[in-house]
Design a protein around this motif. Sequence first.
Motif, mmCIF file in Angstrom:
data_model
loop_
_atom_site.group_PDB
_atom_site.id
_atom_site.type_symbol
_atom_site.label_atom_id
_atom_site.label_comp_id
_atom_site.label_asym_id
_atom_site.label_seq_id
_atom_site.Cartn_x
_atom_site.Cartn_y
_atom_site.Cartn_z
ATOM 1 N N GLU A 109 -7.758 86.257 21.345
ATOM 2 C CA GLU A 109 -6.739 85.440 21.999
ATOM 3 C C GLU A 109 -5.457 85.334 21.192
ATOM 4 O O GLU A 109 -4.418 84.931 21.727
ATOM 5 C CB GLU A 109 -7.266 84.017 22.253
ATOM 6 C CG GLU A 109 -8.373 83.930 23.280
ATOM 7 C CD GLU A 109 -9.760 84.034 22.683
ATOM 8 O OE1 GLU A 109 -10.718 83.563 23.332
ATOM 9 O OE2 GLU A 109 -9.910 84.603 21.567
ATOM 10 N N ASP A 132 -11.867 82.488 26.318
ATOM 11 C CA ASP A 132 -10.957 82.448 27.453
ATOM 12 C C ASP A 132 -10.508 83.868 27.796
ATOM 13 O O ASP A 132 -9.517 84.356 27.243
ATOM 14 C CB ASP A 132 -9.751 81.569 27.116
ATOM 15 C CG ASP A 132 -8.845 81.327 28.304
ATOM 16 O OD1 ASP A 132 -8.942 82.067 29.301
ATOM 17 O OD2 ASP A 132 -8.015 80.394 28.240
ATOM 18 N N ASP A 134 -8.912 85.057 30.321
ATOM 19 C CA ASP A 134 -7.538 85.116 30.835
ATOM 20 C C ASP A 134 -6.530 85.086 29.693
ATOM 21 O O ASP A 134 -5.516 85.807 29.725
ATOM 22 C CB ASP A 134 -7.275 83.954 31.791
ATOM 23 C CG ASP A 134 -8.092 84.050 33.072
ATOM 24 O OD1 ASP A 134 -8.505 85.176 33.435
ATOM 25 O OD2 ASP A 134 -8.337 83.007 33.703
ATOM 26 N N ALA A 135 -6.792 84.268 28.669
ATOM 27 C CA ALA A 135 -5.901 84.217 27.516
ATOM 28 C C ALA A 135 -5.914 85.537 26.752
ATOM 29 O O ALA A 135 -4.882 85.993 26.245
ATOM 30 C CB ALA A 135 -6.294 83.067 26.594
ATOM 31 N N LEU A 137 -6.492 88.545 28.042
ATOM 32 C CA LEU A 137 -5.752 89.537 28.827
ATOM 33 C C LEU A 137 -4.245 89.281 28.762
ATOM 34 O O LEU A 137 -3.452 90.226 28.725
ATOM 35 C CB LEU A 137 -6.248 89.534 30.267
ATOM 36 C CG LEU A 137 -7.699 90.001 30.433
ATOM 37 C CD1 LEU A 137 -8.165 89.802 31.862
ATOM 38 C CD2 LEU A 137 -7.862 91.445 30.002
ATOM 39 N N ALA A 138 -3.845 88.016 28.711
ATOM 40 C CA ALA A 138 -2.425 87.702 28.530
ATOM 41 C C ALA A 138 -1.939 88.188 27.172
ATOM 42 O O ALA A 138 -0.812 88.696 27.043
ATOM 43 C CB ALA A 138 -2.196 86.200 28.687
ATOM 44 N N ARG A 186 -19.588 86.546 34.287
ATOM 45 C CA ARG A 186 -18.136 86.532 34.448
ATOM 46 C C ARG A 186 -17.674 87.625 35.414
ATOM 47 O O ARG A 186 -18.134 88.758 35.349
ATOM 48 C CB ARG A 186 -17.448 86.719 33.095
ATOM 49 C CG ARG A 186 -17.557 85.501 32.211
ATOM 50 C CD ARG A 186 -16.874 85.689 30.883
ATOM 51 N NE ARG A 186 -16.901 84.443 30.130
ATOM 52 C CZ ARG A 186 -16.509 84.312 28.866
ATOM 53 N NH1 ARG A 186 -16.070 85.381 28.194
ATOM 54 N NH2 ARG A 186 -16.561 83.142 28.264
ATOM 55 N N ALA A 191 -10.682 89.042 36.935
ATOM 56 C CA ALA A 191 -9.734 88.590 35.908
ATOM 57 C C ALA A 191 -8.736 89.682 35.570
ATOM 58 O O ALA A 191 -7.534 89.431 35.412
ATOM 59 C CB ALA A 191 -10.499 88.144 34.667
ATOM 60 N N ALA A 194 -6.151 90.115 38.293
ATOM 61 C CA ALA A 194 -5.233 88.981 38.411
ATOM 62 C C ALA A 194 -4.330 88.809 37.194
ATOM 63 O O ALA A 194 -3.510 87.894 37.169
ATOM 64 C CB ALA A 194 -6.036 87.698 38.633
ATOM 65 N N ALA A 195 -4.459 89.678 36.201
ATOM 66 C CA ALA A 195 -3.797 89.461 34.910
ATOM 67 C C ALA A 195 -2.364 89.964 34.861
ATOM 68 O O ALA A 195 -1.681 89.759 33.859
ATOM 69 C CB ALA A 195 -4.602 90.127 33.795
#
Length: 238
Positions: A109, A132, A134-135, A137-138, A186, A191, A194-195
């Motif tokens: 992350e 996380d 999503d974090a 992938l961000a 998961r 995810a 949507a990233a």
Amino acid sequence: MTRTISAPPAQPATVGFEQHALRGPFNAAFFRVMDPYIERKLRPHKRRAFADLPAEVVELGPGVGANLRHLPRGATLIAMEPNRHMHARLRAAADRAGVRLDLRERLAESTGLADHSVDTVISSLVLCTVQDPDAVLAEVRRILRPGGTYRFVEHVAAPDGTPTRRVQRLLRRPWAWTFEGCSCERDLEGALRAAGFATVDVERYRIRTPFLPFNTQIAGVAVTRSGVDNAAWFVRHR
């Protein structure tokens, strides 16, 4: 000459990761012993996802070095590995593979790398363990250059109502404790899609092993947007 992306952090950025006296050594030993078996099961999918890797790669959670065999000899691996018990085996594996290792004790992350500073990030069997996804992938999108690639091989939730999904739910707690937070339930494909990547190509497949929660998997490549595409995407999603 190898380009330096950024200096390693002064202190390990591993807040939230427990250096467990039992789990840490167990996982290092388990994945070293099981490496030939896991590689045999995943090799065709890894070969497609990790084809033609460049001379400098960032890997999230390389563990004991299972993916070093997919890097070109002489390449540089910038390795984000928070589990210190993996480090000695990872260094030894990099030496055997002829890969220069830049090992950093950081979480996926928070890599500490500069914005848009790398061309390729890889991971295998890692997004299931992070706190996380999503974090993560961000963070991958942040550090990749426009047109950069994220290559992944991950295990995911089986379809609802299937025997495998029931086993995943039944073993949820002991599996997560043993494998440092690993979740078998998961929707990582969702995810990834949507990233905010420009494209996400995903191969869905099933392997056959006694480790039933591990058997439903995905592999593929996500590509970041160009500068123009990024600007348009942020306008639509702000």
